[in-house]
Scaffold this motif. Sequence first.
Motif, mmCIF file in Angstrom:
data_model
loop_
_atom_site.group_PDB
_atom_site.id
_atom_site.type_symbol
_atom_site.label_atom_id
_atom_site.label_comp_id
_atom_site.label_asym_id
_atom_site.label_seq_id
_atom_site.Cartn_x
_atom_site.Cartn_y
_atom_site.Cartn_z
ATOM 1 N N VAL A 98 0.883 -1.160 0.000
ATOM 2 C CA VAL A 98 0.000 0.000 0.000
ATOM 3 C C VAL A 98 0.917 1.205 0.000
ATOM 4 C CG1 VAL A 98 -1.812 1.214 1.267
ATOM 5 C CG2 VAL A 98 -1.693 -1.263 1.370
ATOM 6 N N TYR A 99 0.520 2.270 -0.675
ATOM 7 C CA TYR A 99 1.372 3.453 -0.690
ATOM 8 C C TYR A 99 0.570 4.719 -0.450
ATOM 9 C CZ TYR A 99 -0.260 4.201 -5.485
ATOM 10 O OH TYR A 99 -1.043 4.398 -6.592
ATOM 11 N N THR A 100 1.258 5.700 0.091
ATOM 12 C CA THR A 100 0.746 7.051 0.231
ATOM 13 C C THR A 100 1.869 7.969 -0.227
ATOM 14 O OG1 THR A 100 1.514 7.247 2.509
ATOM 15 C CG2 THR A 100 -0.740 6.477 2.194
ATOM 16 N N LYS A 101 1.634 9.243 -0.177
ATOM 17 C CA LYS A 101 2.645 10.204 -0.614
ATOM 18 C C LYS A 101 3.933 10.005 0.195
ATOM 19 C CE LYS A 101 3.570 15.116 -0.937
ATOM 20 N NZ LYS A 101 3.079 16.456 -0.652
ATOM 21 N N GLY A 102 5.010 9.636 -0.488
ATOM 22 C CA GLY A 102 6.319 9.508 0.128
ATOM 23 C C GLY A 102 6.581 8.237 0.909
ATOM 24 N N THR A 103 5.602 7.341 1.005
ATOM 25 C CA THR A 103 5.763 6.146 1.837
ATOM 26 C C THR A 103 5.177 4.923 1.148
ATOM 27 O OG1 THR A 103 5.507 7.566 3.772
ATOM 28 C CG2 THR A 103 5.404 5.211 4.137
ATOM 29 N N LEU A 104 5.891 3.808 1.288
ATOM 30 C CA LEU A 104 5.427 2.526 0.781
ATOM 31 C C LEU A 104 5.405 1.545 1.950
ATOM 32 C CD1 LEU A 104 4.864 0.833 -1.908
ATOM 33 C CD2 LEU A 104 7.215 0.095 -1.647
ATOM 34 N N TYR A 105 4.280 0.865 2.122
ATOM 35 C CA TYR A 105 4.126 -0.113 3.190
ATOM 36 C C TYR A 105 4.042 -1.495 2.563
ATOM 37 C CZ TYR A 105 2.538 4.095 5.600
ATOM 38 O OH TYR A 105 2.443 5.363 6.108
ATOM 39 N N ILE A 106 4.794 -2.447 3.103
ATOM 40 C CA ILE A 106 4.729 -3.825 2.629
ATOM 41 C C ILE A 106 4.279 -4.695 3.798
ATOM 42 C CG2 ILE A 106 6.023 -5.761 1.685
ATOM 43 C CD1 ILE A 106 7.771 -3.745 0.282
ATOM 44 N N ASP A 107 3.239 -5.475 3.563
ATOM 45 C CA ASP A 107 2.679 -6.357 4.581
ATOM 46 C C ASP A 107 2.948 -7.801 4.198
ATOM 47 O OD1 ASP A 107 1.602 -4.061 5.724
ATOM 48 O OD2 ASP A 107 -0.280 -4.272 4.624
ATOM 49 N N ALA A 108 3.149 -8.641 5.218
ATOM 50 C CA ALA A 108 3.399 -10.067 4.991
ATOM 51 C C ALA A 108 2.622 -10.879 6.011
ATOM 52 C CB ALA A 108 4.887 -10.356 5.123
ATOM 53 N N GLN A 109 1.939 -11.900 5.525
ATOM 54 C CA GLN A 109 1.254 -12.844 6.391
ATOM 55 C C GLN A 109 1.244 -14.193 5.679
ATOM 56 O OE1 GLN A 109 -3.342 -11.778 5.219
ATOM 57 N NE2 GLN A 109 -2.653 -11.152 7.188
ATOM 58 N N ASN A 110 0.968 -15.249 6.424
ATOM 59 C CA ASN A 110 0.898 -16.562 5.791
ATOM 60 C C ASN A 110 -0.184 -16.561 4.717
ATOM 61 O OD1 ASN A 110 2.970 -17.729 7.240
ATOM 62 N ND2 ASN A 110 1.620 -18.547 8.822
ATOM 63 N N ALA A 111 -0.037 -17.422 3.742
ATOM 64 C CA ALA A 111 -0.998 -17.473 2.646
ATOM 65 C C ALA A 111 -2.403 -17.811 3.122
ATOM 66 C CB ALA A 111 -0.536 -18.473 1.594
ATOM 67 N N ASP A 112 -2.517 -18.484 4.275
ATOM 68 C CA ASP A 112 -3.848 -18.802 4.803
ATOM 69 C C ASP A 112 -4.406 -17.694 5.689
ATOM 70 O OD1 ASP A 112 -2.335 -19.050 7.095
ATOM 71 O OD2 ASP A 112 -2.836 -21.151 7.466
ATOM 72 N N GLY A 113 -3.695 -16.580 5.815
ATOM 73 C CA GLY A 113 -4.167 -15.437 6.594
ATOM 74 C C GLY A 113 -3.682 -15.410 8.020
ATOM 75 N N SER A 114 -2.958 -16.423 8.443
ATOM 76 C CA SER A 114 -2.461 -16.457 9.820
ATOM 77 C C SER A 114 -1.136 -15.706 9.931
ATOM 78 C CB SER A 114 -2.289 -17.908 10.277
ATOM 79 O OG SER A 114 -1.314 -18.567 9.490
ATOM 80 N N VAL A 115 -0.742 -15.464 11.159
ATOM 81 C CA VAL A 115 0.500 -14.740 11.425
ATOM 82 C C VAL A 115 1.694 -15.677 11.200
ATOM 83 C CG1 VAL A 115 1.826 -13.490 13.163
ATOM 84 C CG2 VAL A 115 -0.645 -13.274 13.108
ATOM 85 N N PRO A 116 2.706 -15.275 10.428
ATOM 86 C CA PRO A 116 3.891 -16.120 10.255
ATOM 87 C C PRO A 116 4.593 -16.350 11.593
ATOM 88 C CG PRO A 116 3.865 -14.350 8.632
ATOM 89 C CD PRO A 116 2.769 -14.065 9.623
#
Length: 131
Positions: A98-116
Amino acid sequence: MKKILTLICCTIVLAATSCKKEYVSTSPSATTIFDTTPAFVLDNSSNPGSIHGYTTTLAVPEITDYYNNHGAVLVYLDDNGTYEQLPDVYDGISYRFVYTKGTLYIDAQNADGSVPTAAPPALKLKIVLVP
């Protein structure tokens, strides 16, 4: 018969000369390479908007309001010289951005939606800004 042929030829000449050429020039896309991302931080709160996974934030001052309104931001994950566009599932971990002005956010989670169980490794990214 000559009058009809003359009339047809005049119509074709008139139609061909009334065309207007229009040239549209665009600026080329800009590419930024990040050799490594900042460490991922666990975001597993019960707050609305929590991704229940890991997130990292990158400062990308090249992302301006123009790209929010008119352009596009593309993010690619480097896998040993092969680039895969995000969102993507890599080694069982789902990545999105996801991005906004001046910032890029990268999210990561397991493919099944659980927390790695562990934070994802640092990533090499290619960011393309398309005007």
